[in-house]
Design a protein around this motif. Sequence first.
Motif, PDB file in Angstrom:
ATOM      1  N   VAL A   5       0.887  -1.156   0.000  1.00  0.00           N
ATOM      2  CA  VAL A   5       0.000   0.000   0.000  1.00  0.00           C
ATOM      3  C   VAL A   5       0.930   1.211   0.000  1.00  0.00           C
ATOM      4  O   VAL A   5       1.552   1.526   1.008  1.00  0.00           O
ATOM      5  CB  VAL A   5      -0.934   0.019   1.218  1.00  0.00           C
ATOM      6  N   GLY A   6       1.059   1.843  -1.160  1.00  0.00           N
ATOM      7  CA  GLY A   6       2.148   2.794  -1.332  1.00  0.00           C
ATOM      8  C   GLY A   6       3.449   2.001  -1.323  1.00  0.00           C
ATOM      9  O   GLY A   6       3.665   1.150  -2.164  1.00  0.00           O
ATOM     10  N   SER A   7       4.300   2.247  -0.343  1.00  0.00           N
ATOM     11  CA  SER A   7       5.540   1.484  -0.196  1.00  0.00           C
ATOM     12  C   SER A   7       5.550   0.664   1.094  1.00  0.00           C
ATOM     13  O   SER A   7       6.596   0.193   1.527  1.00  0.00           O
ATOM     14  CB  SER A   7       6.753   2.435  -0.212  1.00  0.00           C
ATOM     15  N   ARG A   8       4.381   0.460   1.695  1.00  0.00           N
ATOM     16  CA  ARG A   8       4.287  -0.260   2.971  1.00  0.00           C
ATOM     17  C   ARG A   8       3.714  -1.654   2.756  1.00  0.00           C
ATOM     18  O   ARG A   8       2.649  -1.821   2.166  1.00  0.00           O
ATOM     19  CB  ARG A   8       3.407   0.535   3.948  1.00  0.00           C
ATOM     20  N   LEU A   9       4.422  -2.686   3.235  1.00  0.00           N
ATOM     21  CA  LEU A   9       3.955  -4.055   3.113  1.00  0.00           C
ATOM     22  C   LEU A   9       2.848  -4.337   4.131  1.00  0.00           C
ATOM     23  O   LEU A   9       2.999  -4.033   5.316  1.00  0.00           O
ATOM     24  CB  LEU A   9       5.109  -5.035   3.363  1.00  0.00           C
ATOM     25  N   VAL A  10       1.746  -4.918   3.663  1.00  0.00           N
ATOM     26  CA  VAL A  10       0.652  -5.313   4.558  1.00  0.00           C
ATOM     27  C   VAL A  10       0.092  -6.638   4.069  1.00  0.00           C
ATOM     28  O   VAL A  10       0.242  -6.997   2.896  1.00  0.00           O
ATOM     29  CB  VAL A  10      -0.474  -4.250   4.605  1.00  0.00           C
ATOM     30  N   PRO A  11      -0.576  -7.417   4.936  1.00  0.00           N
ATOM     31  CA  PRO A  11      -1.205  -8.669   4.504  1.00  0.00           C
ATOM     32  C   PRO A  11      -2.290  -8.399   3.467  1.00  0.00           C
ATOM     33  O   PRO A  11      -3.041  -7.424   3.553  1.00  0.00           O
ATOM     34  CB  PRO A  11      -1.805  -9.225   5.805  1.00  0.00           C
ATOM     35  N   ALA A  12      -2.384  -9.276   2.466  1.00  0.00           N
ATOM     36  CA  ALA A  12      -3.320  -9.061   1.365  1.00  0.00           C
ATOM     37  C   ALA A  12      -4.761  -8.978   1.834  1.00  0.00           C
ATOM     38  O   ALA A  12      -5.554  -8.186   1.314  1.00  0.00           O
ATOM     39  CB  ALA A  12      -3.172 -10.185   0.331  1.00  0.00           C
ATOM     40  N   GLY A  13      -5.141  -9.770   2.832  1.00  0.00           N
ATOM     41  CA  GLY A  13      -6.520  -9.764   3.305  1.00  0.00           C
ATOM     42  C   GLY A  13      -6.968  -8.429   3.856  1.00  0.00           C
ATOM     43  O   GLY A  13      -8.130  -8.044   3.717  1.00  0.00           O
ATOM     44  N   VAL A  14      -6.064  -7.696   4.465  1.00  0.00           N
ATOM     45  CA  VAL A  14      -6.402  -6.383   5.019  1.00  0.00           C
ATOM     46  C   VAL A  14      -6.793  -5.424   3.909  1.00  0.00           C
ATOM     47  O   VAL A  14      -7.754  -4.658   4.017  1.00  0.00           O
ATOM     48  CB  VAL A  14      -5.216  -5.817   5.831  1.00  0.00           C
ATOM     49  N   VAL A  15      -6.058  -5.462   2.791  1.00  0.00           N
ATOM     50  CA  VAL A  15      -6.332  -4.548   1.683  1.00  0.00           C
ATOM     51  C   VAL A  15      -7.654  -4.889   1.022  1.00  0.00           C
ATOM     52  O   VAL A  15      -8.448  -4.010   0.694  1.00  0.00           O
ATOM     53  CB  VAL A  15      -5.189  -4.591   0.653  1.00  0.00           C
ATOM     54  N   ARG A  16      -7.919  -6.172   0.823  1.00  0.00           N
ATOM     55  CA  ARG A  16      -9.183  -6.556   0.192  1.00  0.00           C
ATOM     56  C   ARG A  16     -10.375  -6.037   0.995  1.00  0.00           C
ATOM     57  O   ARG A  16     -11.384  -5.625   0.445  1.00  0.00           O
ATOM     58  CB  ARG A  16      -9.256  -8.079   0.055  1.00  0.00           C
ATOM     59  N   ALA A  17     -10.241  -6.037   2.307  1.00  0.00           N
ATOM     60  CA  ALA A  17     -11.336  -5.568   3.145  1.00  0.00           C
ATOM     61  C   ALA A  17     -11.543  -4.067   3.020  1.00  0.00           C
ATOM     62  O   ALA A  17     -12.637  -3.557   3.259  1.00  0.00           O
ATOM     63  CB  ALA A  17     -11.062  -5.931   4.603  1.00  0.00           C
ATOM     64  N   ARG A  18     -10.502  -3.337   2.628  1.00  0.00           N
ATOM     65  CA  ARG A  18     -10.598  -1.881   2.546  1.00  0.00           C
ATOM     66  C   ARG A  18     -11.200  -1.389   1.239  1.00  0.00           C
ATOM     67  O   ARG A  18     -11.706  -0.280   1.165  1.00  0.00           O
ATOM     68  CB  ARG A  18      -9.204  -1.258   2.707  1.00  0.00           C
ATOM     69  N   TRP A  19     -11.127  -2.173   0.173  1.00  0.00           N
ATOM     70  CA  TRP A  19     -11.610  -1.696  -1.106  1.00  0.00           C
ATOM     71  C   TRP A  19     -13.128  -1.561  -1.097  1.00  0.00           C
ATOM     72  O   TRP A  19     -13.834  -2.426  -0.597  1.00  0.00           O
ATOM     73  CB  TRP A  19     -11.192  -2.665  -2.217  1.00  0.00           C
TER      74      TRP A  19
END
Length: 271
Positions: free
Chosen positions: A6-20
Amino acid sequence: MRWVLVGSRLVPAGVVRARWRSQEIYLGLGLYETVGCQDGVPLLWQEHRSRLGSSACQLYHRLPLLPSTNALENLLRVSGLGQGAAVVRVVWFPPRRAAVSWALPYPVPSRLRQRGARLAAAFLSPHPLTGHKTVSVGPAQYLHRQALTRGLDGVLFYDRDGTVLETATANVFALLRGELLTPPAPPLALPGVMRAFCLERLRQWGVPVREQPFLLEELPEAEGAFLTSSLAGGVPVREVDGQAIPVGEKLRGLLRQLHLPVPESRAGREA
């Protein structure tokens, strides 16, 4: 665990899917880039980054937070893709601040590069977003998939008057009347990153090349034609709607000399 940036920050994929938010996707507001990678290095990333940023400013008057080269290299490493061929997808939806990026293995189309592409031709007019790599690609992808189900390699789009545009995944060059022509991008096609690389390299060599419209009916008379994309690289066109296009040694030699920065198989790199 799958990781994304997310930008240049690594995060677990599941967290991002929940944000979209579905509304952002439904409206087709996003921009994206598809970046070829080799041995943990994102190829031509600064050019991809510049194109996405330019489109964001033109369309939405904002500059998204995009990953750095180091961040993409780290993403490839933690994804287990530090060696060999890979692809990074970078997607940004306004009004979000940061783009989301993830990495996948890439099956290098070595056979396609060698034998050349067999294409269907289909009508699909350019539109106001033709010059931007947006996620609103439904019609193009539908026609592309129709061609694949027929055992072809893709679809070549043309306008109402028969002017050649591009394919669903690549720009096109044709050797006509002693010079290389490629449709102006924009307004007729997306300004591809690999297309720009080829134009610059060819002009440095003094090869006659112009951004000039040409017609679908002219292709059978061409000395050759090829497609350019950030993943497949340079692919000769061998057939359009069943009509053969010559793939001579002059064209193959030109593609070899370009040394396009694209993902390669181990055998291809050793060759």
